[in-house]
Design a protein around this motif. Structure first.
Motif, mmCIF file in Angstrom:
data_model
loop_
_atom_site.group_PDB
_atom_site.id
_atom_site.type_symbol
_atom_site.label_atom_id
_atom_site.label_comp_id
_atom_site.label_asym_id
_atom_site.label_seq_id
_atom_site.Cartn_x
_atom_site.Cartn_y
_atom_site.Cartn_z
ATOM 1 N N LEU A 19 -3.267 4.481 -8.827
ATOM 2 C CA LEU A 19 -2.700 5.051 -7.620
ATOM 3 C C LEU A 19 -3.710 5.063 -6.475
ATOM 4 O O LEU A 19 -3.417 4.649 -5.348
ATOM 5 C CB LEU A 19 -2.244 6.478 -7.943
ATOM 6 N N LYS A 20 -4.919 5.508 -6.794
ATOM 7 C CA LYS A 20 -5.946 5.630 -5.748
ATOM 8 C C LYS A 20 -6.283 4.290 -5.110
ATOM 9 O O LYS A 20 -6.494 4.200 -3.912
ATOM 10 C CB LYS A 20 -7.207 6.269 -6.336
ATOM 11 N N LYS A 21 -6.276 3.246 -5.952
ATOM 12 C CA LYS A 21 -6.559 1.901 -5.444
ATOM 13 C C LYS A 21 -5.612 1.497 -4.336
ATOM 14 O O LYS A 21 -5.931 0.702 -3.471
ATOM 15 C CB LYS A 21 -6.365 0.896 -6.589
ATOM 16 N N ARG A 22 -4.382 2.000 -4.430
ATOM 17 C CA ARG A 22 -3.333 1.522 -3.516
ATOM 18 C C ARG A 22 -3.005 2.510 -2.404
ATOM 19 O O ARG A 22 -2.093 2.267 -1.615
ATOM 20 C CB ARG A 22 -2.066 1.239 -4.323
ATOM 21 N N LEU A 23 -3.713 3.606 -2.373
ATOM 22 C CA LEU A 23 -3.373 4.646 -1.403
ATOM 23 C C LEU A 23 -4.058 4.386 -0.061
ATOM 24 O O LEU A 23 -5.253 4.628 0.094
ATOM 25 C CB LEU A 23 -3.775 6.007 -1.972
ATOM 26 N N ALA A 24 -3.265 3.893 0.881
ATOM 27 C CA ALA A 24 -3.819 3.493 2.174
ATOM 28 C C ALA A 24 -4.354 4.692 2.951
ATOM 29 O O ALA A 24 -5.198 4.559 3.826
ATOM 30 C CB ALA A 24 -2.739 2.796 2.996
ATOM 31 N N THR A 25 -3.838 5.857 2.638
ATOM 32 C CA THR A 25 -4.159 7.052 3.417
ATOM 33 C C THR A 25 -5.616 7.504 3.256
ATOM 34 O O THR A 25 -6.186 8.092 4.178
ATOM 35 C CB THR A 25 -3.213 8.194 2.963
ATOM 36 N N LEU A 26 -6.204 7.235 2.088
ATOM 37 C CA LEU A 26 -7.545 7.762 1.825
ATOM 38 C C LEU A 26 -8.590 7.120 2.731
ATOM 39 O O LEU A 26 -8.553 5.928 2.990
ATOM 40 C CB LEU A 26 -7.933 7.560 0.359
ATOM 41 N N GLY A 27 -9.526 7.957 3.215
ATOM 42 C CA GLY A 27 -10.585 7.462 4.086
ATOM 43 C C GLY A 27 -10.152 7.351 5.545
ATOM 44 O O GLY A 27 -10.917 6.903 6.387
ATOM 45 N N LYS A 28 -8.912 7.739 5.819
ATOM 46 C CA LYS A 28 -8.442 7.639 7.213
ATOM 47 C C LYS A 28 -8.311 9.029 7.834
ATOM 48 O O LYS A 28 -8.106 10.017 7.131
ATOM 49 C CB LYS A 28 -7.054 6.981 7.248
ATOM 50 N N ARG A 29 -8.373 9.048 9.144
ATOM 51 C CA ARG A 29 -8.090 10.315 9.835
ATOM 52 C C ARG A 29 -6.578 10.479 9.904
ATOM 53 O O ARG A 29 -5.851 9.535 10.211
ATOM 54 C CB ARG A 29 -8.662 10.308 11.257
ATOM 55 N N GLU A 62 0.859 -1.179 0.000
ATOM 56 C CA GLU A 62 0.000 0.000 0.000
ATOM 57 C C GLU A 62 0.896 1.231 0.000
ATOM 58 O O GLU A 62 2.015 1.183 0.509
ATOM 59 C CB GLU A 62 -0.829 0.060 1.276
ATOM 60 N N ILE A 63 0.356 2.305 -0.516
ATOM 61 C CA ILE A 63 1.134 3.549 -0.526
ATOM 62 C C ILE A 63 0.628 4.452 0.576
ATOM 63 O O ILE A 63 -0.581 4.655 0.727
ATOM 64 C CB ILE A 63 0.995 4.263 -1.888
ATOM 65 N N LYS A 64 1.552 4.958 1.368
ATOM 66 C CA LYS A 64 1.173 5.927 2.395
ATOM 67 C C LYS A 64 1.630 7.290 1.911
ATOM 68 O O LYS A 64 2.831 7.494 1.690
ATOM 69 C CB LYS A 64 1.842 5.542 3.714
ATOM 70 N N TRP A 65 0.686 8.180 1.755
ATOM 71 C CA TRP A 65 1.007 9.505 1.240
ATOM 72 C C TRP A 65 2.016 10.201 2.146
ATOM 73 O O TRP A 65 1.888 10.089 3.363
ATOM 74 C CB TRP A 65 -0.288 10.345 1.178
ATOM 75 N N PRO A 66 3.016 10.907 1.661
ATOM 76 C CA PRO A 66 3.258 11.110 0.238
ATOM 77 C C PRO A 66 4.179 10.065 -0.394
ATOM 78 O O PRO A 66 4.135 9.925 -1.614
ATOM 79 C CB PRO A 66 3.944 12.484 0.208
ATOM 80 N N ASN A 67 4.985 9.350 0.364
ATOM 81 C CA ASN A 67 5.926 8.505 -0.367
ATOM 82 C C ASN A 67 6.519 7.313 0.387
ATOM 83 O O ASN A 67 7.685 6.996 0.224
ATOM 84 C CB ASN A 67 7.068 9.342 -0.959
ATOM 85 N N ASP A 68 5.685 6.651 1.159
ATOM 86 C CA ASP A 68 6.162 5.409 1.768
ATOM 87 C C ASP A 68 5.403 4.242 1.153
ATOM 88 O O ASP A 68 4.250 4.386 0.772
ATOM 89 C CB ASP A 68 5.867 5.387 3.276
ATOM 90 N N VAL A 69 6.058 3.109 1.105
ATOM 91 C CA VAL A 69 5.354 1.899 0.682
ATOM 92 C C VAL A 69 5.310 0.941 1.869
ATOM 93 O O VAL A 69 6.344 0.655 2.486
ATOM 94 C CB VAL A 69 6.035 1.245 -0.544
ATOM 95 N N LEU A 70 4.102 0.506 2.190
ATOM 96 C CA LEU A 70 3.898 -0.326 3.373
ATOM 97 C C LEU A 70 3.394 -1.710 2.984
ATOM 98 O O LEU A 70 2.723 -1.865 1.973
ATOM 99 C CB LEU A 70 2.827 0.289 4.287
ATOM 100 N N ILE A 71 3.723 -2.684 3.798
ATOM 101 C CA ILE A 71 3.063 -3.986 3.717
ATOM 102 C C ILE A 71 2.658 -4.344 5.146
ATOM 103 O O ILE A 71 3.448 -4.178 6.083
ATOM 104 C CB ILE A 71 3.988 -5.075 3.135
ATOM 105 N N ASP A 72 1.428 -4.816 5.296
ATOM 106 C CA ASP A 72 0.877 -5.091 6.628
ATOM 107 C C ASP A 72 1.035 -3.884 7.563
ATOM 108 O O ASP A 72 1.346 -4.043 8.748
ATOM 109 C CB ASP A 72 1.578 -6.306 7.280
#
Ligand code: BTN
Length: 245
Positions: A193-203, A95-105
């Motif tokens: 991009l949007k599909k993978r952006l973990a940040t969206l929908g979160k506080r 998953e992508i964490k805005w602006p530029n990290d890539v996360l797994i689990d």
């Protein structure tokens, strides 16, 4: 694809190395790769941890024809998408964490540091630095990173081939940068991009300069900024720093 490839056992930082070479006229698509870094850099003056033989640390120099700042601000996400696509082919779900990290689990597996040199509003060069935790074991990480960082080995239970990964990463980078170049914004990459952006929908809490903004991450802009809804008010944040999510 890389025009020239430069390899070293050890450098201070592949980003710094690439920037020095950029000033000496190194061409677009030069790749700088080192087995170890004595001063690996993260964003905001932090350091980047890596281990020889187990991590991938490299920087790509490109010279886009760009005079738009908004094109530049979207680049970290373009690279985050490229890294994610490469990792998906390893059977992983990044998953992508805005602006530029890539996360797994929920833990960081890759870091991206994009640096640009603007002169008279024209971008002379961009250095894209990528650090990937490939075959590190849990105990390889310094204690302070163990809760927040992970590696491909740790999440998949198997070793990954670094050279193969590098080749695939460069392939994906070249595809994503090609998509980005047309308009120097995220339009053509937006759905992926949007599909993978973990940040969206979160506080989220974002430190911008010395203020902390809090709100719901609603969307990303074509220039890579994040739209947050803070108590009913929509705010656009670029180059902020996500403190917590
Ligand atoms: C971050 O998450 O803060 C960004 C980390 C970027 C690390 C990479 S490793 C290769 C390149 N050289 C550096 O000194 N930093 C980047």
């Amino acid at each position: 694809f890389p025009v020239s490839v430069f390899c070293e056992d050890q450098v201070d930082s592949t980003n710094e190395w690439a920037k020095r070479e950029a000033l000496q006229g190194a061409p677009s698509w030069s790749l700088f790769i080192a087995e170890s870094q004595t001063r690996g850099k993260g964003r905001k003056g932090r350091s980047w941890f890596s281990l020889p033989g187990k991590s991938l640390t490299f920087s790509l120099l490109i010279r886009p024809n760009l005079s738009l700042w908004s094109g530049f601000t979207s680049l970290p996400l373009v690279c985050g998408l490229a890294v994610s696509l490469a990792l998906e082919e390893e059977g992983l779900e990044p998953e992508i964490k805005w602006p530029n990290d890539v996360l797994i689990d929920g833990k960081k597996v890759a870091g991206i540091l994009v640096e640009g040199d603007f002169e008279a509003e024209v971008l002379r060069y961009v250095v894209i630095g990528i650090g990937l935790n490939v075959n590190l074991l849990r105990e390889d990480f310094p204690e302070d990173l163990r809760l927040t960082a992970t590696s491909l080995l740790e999440v998949s239970g198997k070793r990954h081939h670094r050279l193969f990964l590098l080749e695939n990463l460069l392939n994906k980078l070249s595809k994503c940068l090609e998509g980005w170049k047309g308009e120097a914004n995220l339009a053509s990459l937006y759905p992926e991009l949007k599909k993978r952006l973990a940040t969206l929908g979160k506080r989220v809490k974002i430190a911008v300069s010395d203020k902390v903004l809090e709100g719901l991450a609603e969307d990303i802009d074509l220039d890579g900024s994040l739209w947050i809804n803070s108590e009913g008010e929509r705010k656009k944040i670029s180059w902020g720093e996500l403190v917590t999510s």
